[in-house]
Write a protein that holds these residues in place. Structure first.
Motif, PDB file in Angstrom:
ATOM      1  N   ARG A 217      42.010 -46.507 -78.409  1.00  0.00           N
ATOM      2  CA  ARG A 217      42.842 -47.089 -79.469  1.00  0.00           C
ATOM      3  C   ARG A 217      43.550 -48.349 -78.965  1.00  0.00           C
ATOM      4  O   ARG A 217      43.774 -49.290 -79.739  1.00  0.00           O
ATOM      5  N   ALA A 218      43.902 -48.395 -77.682  1.00  0.00           N
ATOM      6  CA  ALA A 218      44.574 -49.561 -77.104  1.00  0.00           C
ATOM      7  C   ALA A 218      43.614 -50.717 -76.845  1.00  0.00           C
ATOM      8  O   ALA A 218      44.046 -51.792 -76.412  1.00  0.00           O
ATOM      9  N   GLY A 219      42.312 -50.504 -77.078  1.00  0.00           N
ATOM     10  CA  GLY A 219      41.337 -51.563 -76.878  1.00  0.00           C
ATOM     11  C   GLY A 219      40.889 -51.743 -75.454  1.00  0.00           C
ATOM     12  O   GLY A 219      40.298 -52.781 -75.113  1.00  0.00           O
ATOM     13  N   LEU A 220      41.140 -50.740 -74.611  1.00  0.00           N
ATOM     14  CA  LEU A 220      40.716 -50.820 -73.218  1.00  0.00           C
ATOM     15  C   LEU A 220      39.209 -50.561 -73.116  1.00  0.00           C
ATOM     16  O   LEU A 220      38.613 -49.925 -73.980  1.00  0.00           O
ATOM     17  N   SER A 221      38.609 -51.046 -72.036  1.00  0.00           N
ATOM     18  CA  SER A 221      37.166 -50.925 -71.867  1.00  0.00           C
ATOM     19  C   SER A 221      36.822 -49.562 -71.276  1.00  0.00           C
ATOM     20  O   SER A 221      37.213 -49.255 -70.143  1.00  0.00           O
ATOM     21  N   ILE A 222      36.100 -48.753 -72.037  1.00  0.00           N
ATOM     22  CA  ILE A 222      35.694 -47.428 -71.562  1.00  0.00           C
ATOM     23  C   ILE A 222      34.457 -47.586 -70.680  1.00  0.00           C
ATOM     24  O   ILE A 222      33.393 -47.972 -71.141  1.00  0.00           O
ATOM     25  N   VAL A 223      34.620 -47.293 -69.411  1.00  0.00           N
ATOM     26  CA  VAL A 223      33.554 -47.499 -68.430  1.00  0.00           C
ATOM     27  C   VAL A 223      32.625 -46.299 -68.354  1.00  0.00           C
ATOM     28  O   VAL A 223      31.404 -46.449 -68.261  1.00  0.00           O
ATOM     29  N   GLN A 224      33.195 -45.099 -68.402  1.00  0.00           N
ATOM     30  CA  GLN A 224      32.385 -43.892 -68.220  1.00  0.00           C
ATOM     31  C   GLN A 224      33.005 -42.747 -69.014  1.00  0.00           C
ATOM     32  O   GLN A 224      34.200 -42.484 -68.901  1.00  0.00           O
ATOM     33  N   ARG A 225      32.165 -42.104 -69.807  1.00  0.00           N
ATOM     34  CA  ARG A 225      32.638 -40.954 -70.574  1.00  0.00           C
ATOM     35  C   ARG A 225      31.495 -39.975 -70.775  1.00  0.00           C
ATOM     36  O   ARG A 225      30.371 -40.368 -71.057  1.00  0.00           O
ATOM     37  N   TYR A 226      31.788 -38.706 -70.627  1.00  0.00           N
ATOM     38  CA  TYR A 226      30.829 -37.645 -70.886  1.00  0.00           C
ATOM     39  C   TYR A 226      31.303 -36.836 -72.092  1.00  0.00           C
ATOM     40  O   TYR A 226      32.484 -36.532 -72.210  1.00  0.00           O
ATOM     41  N   SER A 227      30.370 -36.479 -72.948  1.00  0.00           N
ATOM     42  CA  SER A 227      30.705 -35.663 -74.119  1.00  0.00           C
ATOM     43  C   SER A 227      30.238 -34.232 -73.888  1.00  0.00           C
ATOM     44  O   SER A 227      29.195 -33.991 -73.279  1.00  0.00           O
ATOM     45  N   HIS A 228      31.027 -33.265 -74.376  1.00  0.00           N
ATOM     46  CA  HIS A 228      30.670 -31.860 -74.221  1.00  0.00           C
ATOM     47  C   HIS A 228      29.353 -31.520 -74.926  1.00  0.00           C
ATOM     48  O   HIS A 228      28.995 -32.142 -75.918  1.00  0.00           O
ATOM     49  N   SER A 229      28.683 -30.524 -74.418  1.00  0.00           N
ATOM     50  CA  SER A 229      27.472 -30.033 -75.085  1.00  0.00           C
ATOM     51  C   SER A 229      27.817 -29.078 -76.217  1.00  0.00           C
ATOM     52  O   SER A 229      26.986 -28.770 -77.059  1.00  0.00           O
ATOM     53  N   LYS A 230      29.053 -28.597 -76.225  1.00  0.00           N
ATOM     54  CA  LYS A 230      29.506 -27.680 -77.279  1.00  0.00           C
ATOM     55  C   LYS A 230      30.676 -28.341 -78.006  1.00  0.00           C
ATOM     56  O   LYS A 230      31.535 -28.961 -77.383  1.00  0.00           O
ATOM     57  N   ARG A 231      30.693 -28.212 -79.306  1.00  0.00           N
ATOM     58  CA  ARG A 231      31.743 -28.809 -80.128  1.00  0.00           C
ATOM     59  C   ARG A 231      33.117 -28.308 -79.702  1.00  0.00           C
ATOM     60  O   ARG A 231      33.330 -27.112 -79.500  1.00  0.00           O
ATOM     61  N   VAL A 232      34.071 -29.226 -79.534  1.00  0.00           N
ATOM     62  CA  VAL A 232      35.464 -28.858 -79.281  1.00  0.00           C
ATOM     63  C   VAL A 232      36.279 -29.257 -80.501  1.00  0.00           C
ATOM     64  O   VAL A 232      35.990 -30.261 -81.159  1.00  0.00           O
ATOM     65  N   ALA A 233      37.309 -28.456 -80.808  1.00  0.00           N
ATOM     66  CA  ALA A 233      38.016 -28.619 -82.076  1.00  0.00           C
ATOM     67  C   ALA A 233      39.297 -29.436 -81.972  1.00  0.00           C
ATOM     68  O   ALA A 233      39.888 -29.771 -82.985  1.00  0.00           O
TER      69      ALA A 233
END
Length: 332
Positions: A217-233
């Motif tokens: 939201r602050a406009g920072l550069s996201i270098v690395q992110r992993y998403s879960h294999s199972k939905r989180v709420a």
């Protein structure tokens, strides 16, 4: 042999008048004492320093006297907590004194030479960058799940008051450190390969996911992110960031020309991250969906989830996530 060497570094165990000894003091108090022969190469006898043993002595002294500086920070009321300077062994100063002793004669007593070290963040800088809020995000959880709530608090405290300088990359794993019982983390529910299990540090991925959304939201550069294999709420679909000490990390880069300050706060059943900077920063915020204020179903059990998953690997390019290849298995 190593045990014999360490035994030679006598800590307050011997009088300061041992024949041919080097006595090292700090503010007049003996912190180490050793003999020439213990630091000399065997051949030719006594004429050369055994540098391996000398480095062991240096390491021993550094453990005794080095103190890291402490950055300035903000308390819960937003008041500045002043920085504290640190100190470390002056290796050059000690080497000069040690050589004079080693190649001389008789016992010698020296005051250990120290140099002052300074924190990266002082009160003046902190006052400059706490002015303008450039990003914030809040997620919710069941505060009645004590282990999960406790883990979330520990991780938030590790990140609170962290400053990221221009072009510097923030690493969640590096800043928070390994999640272990020795550090106070508790066992809570986790997800392994899409199934619930038990593990130390449950709830940590809600912290990383909340921070990810605040940074995005602050406009920072996201270098690395992993998403879960199972939905989180606790975050909208596709807005999560799982982390694991032996696997995925969450990293972002401060691409602005001003440092940023991260504030983390746990309020009952919510975790909030706010990102601040100076009033002269020219930032470009992104529009992202809010988290649901309803308590997520997956946090209502006696134990809660921590993220240890098979993950999809994501990069962020110009703010748009794209998936690479296949699912990658990681274990914590």
């Amino acid at each position: 042999m190593i045990q014999m060497i360490i035994a030679g570094f006598l800590l307050l165990a011997q009088p300061a008048t041992l024949q041919d000894s080097l006595t090292i003091t700090e503010h007049g108090q003996i912190i180490a004492q050793i003999n020439r022969a213990e630091l000399a190469m065997p051949f030719p006898v006594g004429s050369m320093i055994d540098h391996r043993k000398y480095q062991q002595l240096i390491h021993h002294l550094e453990q005794k006297v080095n103190q890291a500086p402490i950055n300035a920070g903000l308390d819960d009321q937003g008041r500045i907590i002043p920085e504290k300077n640190g100190r470390k062994l002056s290796k050059m100063g000690f080497k000069d004194q040690f050589n004079r002793y080693f190649f001389g004669h008789g016992p010698v007593r020296i005051e250990i030479p120290l140099v002052e070290t300074y924190p990266k963040v002082d009160s003046e800088l902190l006052a400059h960058i706490r002015v303008q809020k450039i990003g914030q995000y809040v997620t919710f959880f069941n505060a009645g799940n004590e282990s999960r709530s406790h883990n979330i608090l520990l991780a938030a405290q590790a990140i609170d008051n962290h400053v990221v300088f221009p072009n510097e990359v923030f690493s969640f794993n590096q800043v928070v450190g390994q999640r272990t019982t020795q550090k106070g983390y508790r066992t809570a529910r986790i997800i392994v390969r899409g199934e619930y299990s038990e593990g130390v540090g449950g709830g940590i991925c809600q912290v990383s996911s909340t921070l990810y959304n605040a940074a995005d939201r602050a406009g920072l550069s996201i270098v690395q992110r992993y998403s879960h294999s199972k939905r989180v709420a606790y975050v909208p679909p596709g807005r999560d960031a799982t982390v694991s000490w032996y696997g995925p990390d969450f990293r972002f880069q401060n691409t602005y020309n001003q440092p940023i300050l991260i504030r983390a706060k746990k309020y009952g059943g919510s975790i909030a991250f706010s990102i601040y900077s100076s009033d002269v920063i020219n930032f470009n915020p992104r529009k992202i969906p809010e988290a649901s204020k309803h308590q997520p179903d997956e946090t209502r059990a006696d134990n809660s989830d921590r993220s240890t998953f098979t993950n999809h690997y994501f990069h962020i390019k110009e703010g748009i996530p794209y998936q690479t290849e296949s699912e990658m298995p990681f274990k914590k």
